[in-house]
Design a protein around this motif. Sequence first.
Motif, short mmCIF file in Angstrom:
data_model
loop_
_atom_site.label_atom_id
_atom_site.label_comp_id
_atom_site.label_asym_id
_atom_site.label_seq_id
_atom_site.Cartn_x
_atom_site.Cartn_y
_atom_site.Cartn_z
N LEU A 35 -8.39 -4.92 6.36
CA LEU A 35 -9.60 -5.09 7.16
C LEU A 35 -9.64 -6.38 7.98
O LEU A 35 -10.60 -6.60 8.71
N ILE A 36 -8.64 -7.23 7.85
CA ILE A 36 -8.64 -8.46 8.63
C ILE A 36 -8.63 -8.09 10.11
O ILE A 36 -7.85 -7.24 10.55
N ASP A 37 -9.53 -8.71 10.87
CA ASP A 37 -9.73 -8.47 12.29
C ASP A 37 -10.30 -7.09 12.59
O ASP A 37 -10.16 -6.58 13.70
N LYS A 38 -10.95 -6.50 11.60
CA LYS A 38 -11.64 -5.23 11.79
C LYS A 38 -13.12 -5.41 11.40
O LYS A 38 -13.45 -6.27 10.59
N PRO A 39 -14.00 -4.59 11.96
CA PRO A 39 -15.43 -4.72 11.63
C PRO A 39 -15.70 -4.39 10.16
O PRO A 39 -14.95 -3.64 9.52
N LEU A 131 -15.34 -1.02 -2.66
CA LEU A 131 -14.15 -0.17 -2.56
C LEU A 131 -13.70 -0.06 -1.11
O LEU A 131 -12.51 -0.19 -0.80
N ASP A 132 -14.66 0.15 -0.20
CA ASP A 132 -14.32 0.25 1.22
C ASP A 132 -13.72 -1.05 1.75
O ASP A 132 -12.93 -1.03 2.69
N MET A 133 -14.11 -2.18 1.16
CA MET A 133 -13.60 -3.47 1.60
C MET A 133 -12.31 -3.87 0.89
O MET A 133 -11.73 -4.90 1.18
N GLY A 134 -11.89 -3.07 -0.08
CA GLY A 134 -10.67 -3.40 -0.81
C GLY A 134 -10.86 -4.47 -1.86
O GLY A 134 -9.91 -5.16 -2.24
N VAL A 135 -12.09 -4.62 -2.36
CA VAL A 135 -12.39 -5.64 -3.36
C VAL A 135 -11.70 -5.27 -4.68
O VAL A 135 -11.81 -4.15 -5.15
N TYR A 136 -10.99 -6.24 -5.24
CA TYR A 136 -10.34 -6.06 -6.53
C TYR A 136 -11.28 -6.41 -7.68
O TYR A 136 -11.14 -5.92 -8.78
N GLU A 140 -14.91 -12.67 -4.67
CA GLU A 140 -14.11 -12.65 -3.44
C GLU A 140 -15.03 -13.12 -2.33
O GLU A 140 -16.23 -12.85 -2.37
N THR A 141 -14.47 -13.82 -1.37
CA THR A 141 -15.27 -14.34 -0.27
C THR A 141 -14.57 -14.03 1.04
O THR A 141 -13.37 -14.26 1.18
N PHE A 142 -15.35 -13.51 1.97
CA PHE A 142 -14.85 -13.14 3.29
C PHE A 142 -15.51 -14.01 4.34
O PHE A 142 -16.67 -14.39 4.19
N ILE A 143 -14.79 -14.30 5.42
CA ILE A 143 -15.39 -14.93 6.59
C ILE A 143 -15.65 -13.83 7.61
O ILE A 143 -14.74 -13.06 7.94
N LEU A 144 -16.89 -13.79 8.08
CA LEU A 144 -17.28 -12.84 9.13
C LEU A 144 -17.55 -13.61 10.41
O LEU A 144 -18.18 -14.67 10.38
#
Length: 178
Positions: A35-39, A131-136, A140-144
């Motif tokens: 998902l990197i560089d995807k909405p 699950l859609d984000m691939g969280v294990y 977990e922390t994402f930058i948006l």
Amino acid sequence: MRKIFLFIPLLAFLAVGVFLFRGLFMDPTKLPSALIDKPMPEFSLPSLYEPEQMLTAVDLKGEVALLNVWATWCPTCLEEHGQLNKIAKEEGVTIYGLNYKDEPDKALSWLERYYDPYKLVVVDQAGSLGLDMGVYGAPETFILDRRGVIRYRHVGAVDEAVWQKLRSMMQQIEKEDV
């Protein structure tokens, strides 16, 4: 010919040993993400604060922000929570929460007890968005970015060293998004 069969277990052992030895040098926080560089994936899930209000990916747009996946059952989430409060309060960084596979009542009590760094919290009780984000797992922390595009993923606790890296990345993304 039978002597060759005697070496098969040795060869299998060596192959497994090489595979396991290679794993010793891998960084478990560097998990690939498609998902990197995807909405952000589309979703419609309740707000922790107002369960009748449904939140969507649109609610996470508008500014460069962190999206933190957390849960009350996660001891590492508690470990990083003080750092998240510091980031939100002292630096004014927007942090969205994704309460992952948790009970909303426990989550509300937890935030009341340990303070709340989140601008809004999405309740993902079934784990579908995770699950859609691939969280294990949590944390977990994402930058948006401003458009709600996932620019980076960090697996594990956010401590001061990790925050320095995330801050630098967020500043770079803000410059790009102007």
